[in-house]
Scaffold this active site. Structure first.
Site, PDB file in Angstrom:
ATOM      1  N   GLU A  10       9.192 -15.673  -9.825  1.00 25.29           N
ATOM      2  CA  GLU A  10       8.421 -14.476  -9.489  1.00 25.29           C
ATOM      3  C   GLU A  10       8.078 -13.633 -10.708  1.00 25.29           C
ATOM      4  OE1 GLU A  10      10.247 -11.879  -6.537  1.00 25.29           O
ATOM      5  OE2 GLU A  10      12.204 -12.070  -7.458  1.00 25.29           O
ATOM      6  N   GLU A  31      18.211 -18.006  -5.271  1.00 29.47           N
ATOM      7  CA  GLU A  31      17.891 -16.700  -5.842  1.00 29.47           C
ATOM      8  C   GLU A  31      17.506 -16.825  -7.317  1.00 29.47           C
ATOM      9  OE1 GLU A  31      17.048 -14.060  -4.672  1.00 29.47           O
ATOM     10  OE2 GLU A  31      17.313 -12.539  -6.210  1.00 29.47           O
ATOM     11  N   CYS A  72       0.822  -1.214   0.000  1.00 31.18           N
ATOM     12  CA  CYS A  72       0.000   0.000   0.000  1.00 31.18           C
ATOM     13  C   CYS A  72       0.857   1.266   0.000  1.00 31.18           C
ATOM     14  CB  CYS A  72      -0.875   0.025   1.230  1.00 31.18           C
ATOM     15  SG  CYS A  72      -1.904  -1.422   1.391  1.00 31.18           S
ATOM     16  N   HIS A  88      16.062 -37.461  -3.330  1.00 30.85           N
ATOM     17  CA  HIS A  88      15.228 -37.943  -2.227  1.00 30.85           C
ATOM     18  C   HIS A  88      13.787 -37.511  -2.429  1.00 30.85           C
ATOM     19  CE1 HIS A  88      18.668 -39.533  -0.115  1.00 30.85           C
ATOM     20  NE2 HIS A  88      19.307 -38.396  -0.366  1.00 30.85           N
ATOM     21  N   TRP A  94      -2.928  -2.840  -1.534  1.00 31.74           N
ATOM     22  CA  TRP A  94      -2.557  -4.228  -1.781  1.00 31.74           C
ATOM     23  C   TRP A  94      -3.388  -5.029  -0.789  1.00 31.74           C
ATOM     24  CZ3 TRP A  94      -0.132  -8.358   0.793  1.00 31.74           C
ATOM     25  CH2 TRP A  94       0.416  -9.350  -0.031  1.00 31.74           C
ATOM     26  N   ARG A 133       5.573  -0.390  -5.895  1.00 33.27           N
ATOM     27  CA  ARG A 133       5.527  -1.148  -4.648  1.00 33.27           C
ATOM     28  C   ARG A 133       4.546  -2.317  -4.716  1.00 33.27           C
ATOM     29  NH1 ARG A 133       7.363   2.192  -0.273  1.00 33.27           N
ATOM     30  NH2 ARG A 133       6.063   1.010   1.139  1.00 33.27           N
ATOM     31  N   LYS A 178      13.959 -15.721  -8.776  1.00 35.90           N
ATOM     32  CA  LYS A 178      13.850 -14.714  -9.853  1.00 35.90           C
ATOM     33  C   LYS A 178      12.977 -15.246 -10.976  1.00 35.90           C
ATOM     34  CE  LYS A 178      14.688 -11.868  -8.455  1.00 35.90           C
ATOM     35  NZ  LYS A 178      15.118 -11.189  -7.306  1.00 35.90           N
ATOM     36  N   LYS A 186       6.696  -4.721  -3.639  1.00 35.45           N
ATOM     37  CA  LYS A 186       8.116  -4.404  -3.509  1.00 35.45           C
ATOM     38  C   LYS A 186       8.519  -4.372  -2.042  1.00 35.45           C
ATOM     39  CE  LYS A 186      12.111  -2.954  -5.015  1.00 35.45           C
ATOM     40  NZ  LYS A 186      12.919  -4.079  -5.553  1.00 35.45           N
ATOM     41  N   ASN A 220      -2.080   2.465   5.545  1.00 36.01           N
ATOM     42  CA  ASN A 220      -1.123   1.381   5.243  1.00 36.01           C
ATOM     43  C   ASN A 220      -0.930   0.599   6.532  1.00 36.01           C
ATOM     44  OD1 ASN A 220      -0.748   2.524   2.772  1.00 36.01           O
ATOM     45  ND2 ASN A 220       1.414   3.053   3.086  1.00 36.01           N
ATOM     46  N   GLY A 221      -0.837  -0.728   6.416  1.00 37.27           N
ATOM     47  CA  GLY A 221      -0.617  -1.550   7.608  1.00 37.27           C
ATOM     48  C   GLY A 221      -1.801  -2.453   7.866  1.00 37.27           C
TER      49      GLY A 221
HETATM   50  C1  G6P Z   1       9.479  -8.587  -1.233  1.00 37.15           C
HETATM   51  C2  G6P Z   1      10.201  -8.295  -2.548  1.00 37.15           C
HETATM   52  C3  G6P Z   1      11.501  -9.088  -2.601  1.00 37.15           C
HETATM   53  C4  G6P Z   1      12.372  -8.763  -1.391  1.00 37.15           C
HETATM   54  C5  G6P Z   1      11.604  -9.010  -0.085  1.00 37.15           C
HETATM   55  C6  G6P Z   1      12.351  -8.418   1.105  1.00 37.15           C
HETATM   56  O1  G6P Z   1       9.018  -9.898  -1.217  1.00 37.15           O
HETATM   57  O2  G6P Z   1       9.373  -8.636  -3.621  1.00 37.15           O
HETATM   58  O3  G6P Z   1      12.201  -8.755  -3.788  1.00 37.15           O
HETATM   59  O4  G6P Z   1      13.518  -9.556  -1.418  1.00 37.15           O
HETATM   60  O5  G6P Z   1      10.331  -8.352  -0.119  1.00 37.15           O
HETATM   61  O6  G6P Z   1      12.363  -7.028   0.974  1.00 37.15           O
HETATM   62  P1  G6P Z   1      13.404  -6.075   1.640  1.00 37.15           P
HETATM   63  O7  G6P Z   1      12.959  -4.697   1.256  1.00 37.15           O
HETATM   64  O8  G6P Z   1      13.313  -6.317   3.122  1.00 37.15           O
HETATM   65  O9  G6P Z   1      14.738  -6.417   1.105  1.00 37.15           O
END
Ligand code: G6P
Length: 582
Positions: free
Chosen positions: A465, A458, A2, A481, A75, A27, A462, A577, A99-100
């Site tokens: 997502e 990672e 949000c 396994h 969101w 975001r 990537k 984000k 927000n929150g």
């Molecule tokens: C969200 C983002 C990720 C990020 C994670 C942690 O899930 O989509 O890309 O790694 O939050 O975010 P931060 O701001 O704490 O690194």
């Protein structure tokens, strides 16, 4: 997640609100809305989907004359993404964006409904709005204070009160800042939303209430006025532009050599925390930041010979953590506002444990609250899927390790890494070809051991997502396994093999999946590893730097795969984000 914007001033608020919301789009959100207010009326316009939908509605409905307004990107948490649940909400004389998450919303809702208050949406936000309205007679500060004292959870509120030509704001565990203009003032949950108007801002502290009119900003804490320090942001307005790239994700990957060079010059001559002083290290973070933690932990254990635990912050905050007398908790976060990471950091502090933040956003909660904070200086990262921040977090952890063990050779070698990385990025079309060969896949697997496995996590994240291909990362020896039952003809399996000590072991696991007709893509640093279908060789460096060369190749594969699948790469579905709720 949000986002909040608010305006009071000489102009019509509409333009600022829409532009500000657009700057917060990155975001992640699924609906949006604005409220405009003048002495006689409040107009609320909301829409599901992108801001352009809201803009269309604004063109259709004639907006009222106003000098005061609030806006929001939502969101969804409480209730689906529809117009009724979208913010702003209005109950009685109070209009609010939030927000929150209000954790005791259910019991407050019952209490309000018992009093005859009728609520239209499923949201916790409307409950908070109704509560302020209940307490509001004619003293805004008193009403906001009384209502917020009853709320559990996190909130940043932008509030309009009928009959008051002022904008009100308060926050707890969710960021909110004030922007100072000429005969106009602003609120926003992120500096990026208002940087096109002003770089002068102040941060609202927990529990402070801001009252803004066009010429004055007053801030109250426990009903007494407090002085605020006005800070200047050096964020560039155009840092949030694509600079000719089709997507922010690609632009941000291509920036990696430059920001890495900047990070090296920022820290090469500085003292960094000496890990040898601690009995034990804990790294807590979420998502990619946690996967960076795994890369760091591997180096900390290998080079510093220190036990290092990595835990996702959402678990760490609630589990029994056994702290040794000298424990260092390293908190990694791009945004510095991830709710679980903040809670994990606070848990460490409450236990009297030292905290070190590795953060991108200088104004963030984690940057401010950690005992020591090291900024990575990635600039604004707009694409939801993190790329350049990951690389800088990994590089900074490596630097801390190199300085702890006084590895002068590695420090020298590090200066060459941006050049090597640039060469890899210059060949980015190779990864477009990789994507062409597998973008129609339904599943993909990444295998590796040790630090290579950390990179696999990672790479797999990537890919899934942004491309929505189901993908999993496995310790290469573990695949057999159970999960190997999913390997069938043509399934893409990415093998990361950089650690010579275990290269042969991973290679044997590659043979296991190859025998079951998987298609093998190998990213390695040596000709000695055979090419089973596709092989890319990154330059051989010391182990500190392999992630800085390998992970960008995986980022590019994710990016190009999503592009070929025609997806909204910078704003993947359901993702945010900055995850400011737990
Ligand atoms: C969200 C983002 C990720 C990020 C994670 C942690 O899930 O989509 O890309 O790694 O939050 O975010 P931060 O701001 O704490 O690194």
């Amino acid at each position: 997640m949000c986002g909040i914007v608010g305006y009071v001033g000489k102009k019509h608020p509409k333009e600022f609100l829409i532009n500000g919301l657009k700057k917060l789009e990155y975001r992640g959100y699924d609906s949006s809305g604005i409220a405009l207010e003048n002495e006689e009326e409040t107009q609320i316009i909301k829409s599901v989907g992108k801001i352009v939908e809201l803009e269309k509605k604004l063109q259709e409905e004639k907006s009222i004359t106003a000098t005061l307004g609030i806006g929001h990107t939502r969101w969804a948490t409480h209730g689906e993404a529809n117009e009724v649940n979208a913010h702003p909400h209005k109950v009685g004389r109070v209009t609010l964006v939030h927000n929150g998450i209000i954790e005791n919303a259910r019991e407050l809702r019952k209490e309000l409904e018992a009093k005859g208050v009728s609520l239209k949406s499923e949201t916790d936000t409307e409950v908070a709005c109704a509560l302020i309205n209940e307490y509001y007679e004619d003293n805004p500060i008193e009403a906001i204070t009384k209502a917020t004292k009853r709320l559990k959870g996190s909130y940043a509120f932008g509030i309009l009160l009928e009959g008051k030509d002022k904008l009100y704001a308060i926050r707890k565990d969710s960021p909110l800042m004030i922007g100072y203009g000429e005969q106009e003032n602003y609120i926003a949950s992120d500096i990026a939303a208002m940087i096109q108007e002003t770089n002068r801002y102040s941060l609202l502290k927990e529990g402070e209430i801001a009252v803004l009119d066009p010429n004055k900003v007053q801030v109250f804490y426990e009903e007494k006025e407090v002085e605020k320090e006005i800070l200047e942001s050096n964020l560039k307005e155009d840092s949030a532009s694509k600079s000719g790239y089709e997507h922010f994700m690609l632009k941000e990957i291509m920036e990696e050599p430059t920001v890495l060079r900047n990070l090296i010059s920022r820290y090469e001559d500085k003292d960094l925390p000496d890990l040898s002083q601690y009995d034990e290290i804990h790294i807590v973070a979420c998502g990619s930041a946690m996967y960076v933690g795994l890369v760091g932990a591997s180096l900390i254990e290998e080079k510093c010979k220190k036990k290092c635990y990595v835990e996702c912050a959402s678990e760490y905050r609630y589990k029994t953590v056994l702290y040794r007398p000298k424990t260092l908790v390293i908190v990694i976060s791009q945004s510095g506002e991830t709710a679980d990471t903040i809670a994990a950091m606070r848990k460490a502090k409450e236990n009297g444990v030292e905290t070190l933040g590795i953060v991108n956003t200088e104004t963030s909660t984690i940057a401010r609250e950690c005992d020591k904070t090291l900024l990575i200086g990635a600039g604004v990262e707009v694409a939801v899927a993190t790329t350049k921040a990951y690389i800088l977090q990994a590089a900074l952890l490596s630097l801390i390790v190199m300085k702890t063990v006084k590895d002068e050779d590695a420090l020298k070698e590090m200066k060459q890494i941006p050049i090597l990385l640039q060469k890899i990025l210059d060949e980015k079309e190779i990864f477009l070809d990789v994507a062409k060969s597998m973008y129609k896949a339904e599943d993909a697997f990444f295998i590796g051991r040790g630090i290579d496995y950390a990179m696999c996590l990672e790479g797999s994240l990537k890919l899934k997502e942004v491309s929505y291909i189901h993908s999993e990362a496995f310790q290469a020896g573990e695949l057999k396994h159970g999960t190997i039952s999913l390997i069938k003809k043509g399934v893409p399996v990415f093998a990361i093999i950089t650690d010579p000590a275990i290269a042969d072991k991973t290679e044997s696991n590659v043979m296991e999946v190859k025998s079951r007709d998987a298609f093998i893509y190998t990213i390695t640093n040596t000709e000695e590893i055979p090419n089973h279908g596709f092989r890319y060789i990154v330059p051989k460096t010391s182990s500190y730097f392999e992630p800085l060369l390998v992970v960008p190749t995986l980022q590019l594969i994710g990016y190009y795969t999503a592009k070929l699948r025609g997806l909204d790469i910078d704003k993947p579905r359901n993702l945010a984000k900055s995850v400011t709720v737990e």
